[in-house]
Design an enzyme around this catalytic site. Structure first.
Site, PDB file in Angstrom:
ATOM      1  N   CYS A  72      38.660 106.441  50.486  1.00  0.00           N
ATOM      2  CA  CYS A  72      38.440 106.693  49.053  1.00  0.00           C
ATOM      3  C   CYS A  72      37.148 106.054  48.564  1.00  0.00           C
ATOM      4  CB  CYS A  72      39.632 106.169  48.252  1.00  0.00           C
ATOM      5  SG  CYS A  72      39.406 106.314  46.463  1.00  0.00           S
ATOM      6  N   ARG A  75      37.142 103.431  44.751  1.00  0.00           N
ATOM      7  CA  ARG A  75      37.921 102.195  44.669  1.00  0.00           C
ATOM      8  C   ARG A  75      37.367 101.128  43.742  1.00  0.00           C
ATOM      9  NH1 ARG A  75      38.456 100.624  50.671  1.00  0.00           N
ATOM     10  NH2 ARG A  75      36.830 102.181  51.100  1.00  0.00           N
ATOM     11  N   TRP A 243      40.399 110.580  39.106  1.00  0.00           N
ATOM     12  CA  TRP A 243      39.802 111.784  38.531  1.00  0.00           C
ATOM     13  C   TRP A 243      38.935 112.415  39.598  1.00  0.00           C
ATOM     14  CZ3 TRP A 243      39.048 107.003  35.842  1.00  0.00           C
ATOM     15  CH2 TRP A 243      37.923 106.277  36.260  1.00  0.00           C
ATOM     16  N   GLU A 248      34.184 117.497  45.419  1.00  0.00           N
ATOM     17  CA  GLU A 248      35.481 117.893  45.993  1.00  0.00           C
ATOM     18  C   GLU A 248      35.785 119.344  45.647  1.00  0.00           C
ATOM     19  OE1 GLU A 248      37.631 114.298  44.130  1.00  0.00           O
ATOM     20  OE2 GLU A 248      38.625 114.563  46.064  1.00  0.00           O
TER      21      GLU A 248
HETATM   22  N1  ARG Z   1      40.050 116.255  47.713  1.00  0.00           N
HETATM   23  C1  ARG Z   1      41.250 116.444  46.966  1.00  0.00           C
HETATM   24  C2  ARG Z   1      41.104 117.672  46.073  1.00  0.00           C
HETATM   25  O1  ARG Z   1      40.052 118.249  46.037  1.00  0.00           O
HETATM   26  C3  ARG Z   1      41.566 115.247  46.090  1.00  0.00           C
HETATM   27  C4  ARG Z   1      41.686 113.913  46.798  1.00  0.00           C
HETATM   28  C5  ARG Z   1      41.684 112.748  45.840  1.00  0.00           C
HETATM   29  N2  ARG Z   1      40.519 112.792  45.011  1.00  0.00           N
HETATM   30  C6  ARG Z   1      40.341 112.057  43.889  1.00  0.00           C
HETATM   31  N3  ARG Z   1      39.254 112.216  43.214  1.00  0.00           N
HETATM   32  N4  ARG Z   1      41.253 111.217  43.484  1.00  0.00           N
HETATM   33  O2  ARG Z   1      41.982 118.075  45.357  1.00  0.00           O
END
Ligand code: ARG
Length: 369
Positions: A72, A75, A243, A248
């Site tokens: 992560c 953090r 968030w 991602e």
């Molecule tokens: N990679 C995952 C997604 O696209 C989320 C993983 C956790 N990511 C976060 N920003 N808390 O849905």
């Protein structure tokens, strides 16, 4: 039942003791209770095979598990995790209802709050509860007769499982899956109430045609398929959220070929030269998609971060941890963002590798995202 999970055995006194030492080390004001608490827990394990965390231990344990999550990048904020203690809940109905309440409560009008909801832990007799979806909000995936994918191709299997429990989607690209909860009573499906679902429509700051692509994404990434392990106790249902980091969505979820695979469409609309990879049309389309994701969350008032900001904060977090004398494990291949890696400071160094407890773990047999 619980086929995909390992059976738990009794808690090891040593795991509990190690955890309590860490807890009291970082909570010096409570230290006078230390020896008494350690004896009490050892005796409780002797008698029952497990033990119950105090509220403070639970809160610190969950936060430390986030701090130890080597994949992560977010953090920096570990101390702000809000813990909802729902250890008294164990039925499918109760769990689903409190998952939906989790989403409502972390939403905060768009100023997302990092949060975890912790349900009843496993017992020496075995698992208590599992959420089968990898996140509380996910989109269904369907395979048409000619093999084309509709929706999120990563979720074909869980979509079929939901259908086998009687759920029917519309067959669209963004059908929200029901929550599948497994408990001692069996497996149950729970449709998300509309007021628990928040989504963002993806539009572009300059390309007005972008909205015609019909893209959207959910606001709150809430991981639901990991076990929170604290001092030997396994909390198998403990969904948590932070968030989104824009890449991602803009470099993976909407881009991966087995998922939404939107770059060819964006490339065509941008009239890019797609005749060869060397025109870098994919890269150019992807950057515009990432701009669109950031712009959309921002303009619709939903917290989101970008890879430049989060990389800087992550380095600050690592340095802060090192100053505190703690090991700070990190997995380079997960920390470096999937676009413009070399432009961020996280790329240009290596990290400690270690598996520290408390931690979030995935049961063997579950896939990771
Ligand atoms: N990679 C995952 C997604 O696209 C989320 C993983 C956790 N990511 C976060 N920003 N808390 O849905």
């Amino acid at each position: 039942m619980f086929e995909s999970t390992t059976r738990r055995r009794t808690v090891e006194v040593q795991d509990a003791t190690e955890f309590l030492h860490g807890f009291f080390e970082e909570n010096p004001r409570l230290r006078e209770d230390r020896e008494k608490r350690i004896r009490f827990v050892a005796e409780e394990i002797e008698r029952t095979g497990t033990y119950r965390h105090t509220k403070r231990e639970l809160v610190w344990g969950a936060r430390a598990a986030w701090r130890n999550a080597s994949k992560c990048i977010g953090r920096f904020y570990w101390q702000s995790l809000h813990v909802r203690d729902r250890r008294d809940l164990r039925t499918g109905e109760e769990i689903a209802e409190q998952c939906f309440e989790h989403l409502r409560s972390s939403w905060r009008g768009g100023r997302l709050r990092p949060m975890i909801t912790i349900f009843a832990p496993d017992t020496p007799d075995g698992p208590t509860a599992r959420i089968l979806n990898d996140q509380l909000v996910r989109y269904a995936g369907y395979e048409a007769a000619d093999g084309t994918l509709i929706g999120d191709g990563q979720y074909l299997e869980i979509t079929r499982l939901a259908e086998s429990l009687g759920w029917r989607g519309s067959g669209g690209r963004f059908d929200v899956l029901p929550l599948l909860v497994e408990t001692g009573e069996g497996l149950s499906a729970h449709q998300l109430p509309t007021d628990a679902l928040k989504e963002v429509e993806i539009v572009h700051p300059e390309f007005s045609w972008f909205s015609e692509l019909g893209l959207r994404w959910h606001a709150i990434p809430t991981q639901a398929d990991m076990t929170l392990e604290v001092g030997g106790v396994h909390y198998g249902a403990a969904p948590f959220n932070g968030w989104y980091l824009s890449t991602e969505i803009g470099a993976r979820n909407l881009v991966d070929r087995h998922r939404y695979d939107v770059l060819p469409e964006i490339g065509r609309r941008m009239r890019l030269d797609m005749s060869s990879e060397r025109t870098l049309w994919r890269d150019r389309a992807m950057i515009e998609l990432n701009r669109a994701v950031l712009h959309s969350y921002d303009s619709q008032g939903v917290t989101i971060t970008d890879h430049h900001t989060e990389s800087r904060r992550f380095i600050e977090f690592v340095e802060r941890e090192e100053r505190s004398g703690r090991t700070c494990p990190a997995d380079w291949s997960w920390i470096v963002p999937p676009v413009s890696g070399g432009l961020t400071p996280v790329y240009h160094r290596y990290y400690d590798e270690a598996e520290l407890c408390p931690r979030f773990v995935r049961d063997p047999g579950r896939s990771s995202t």
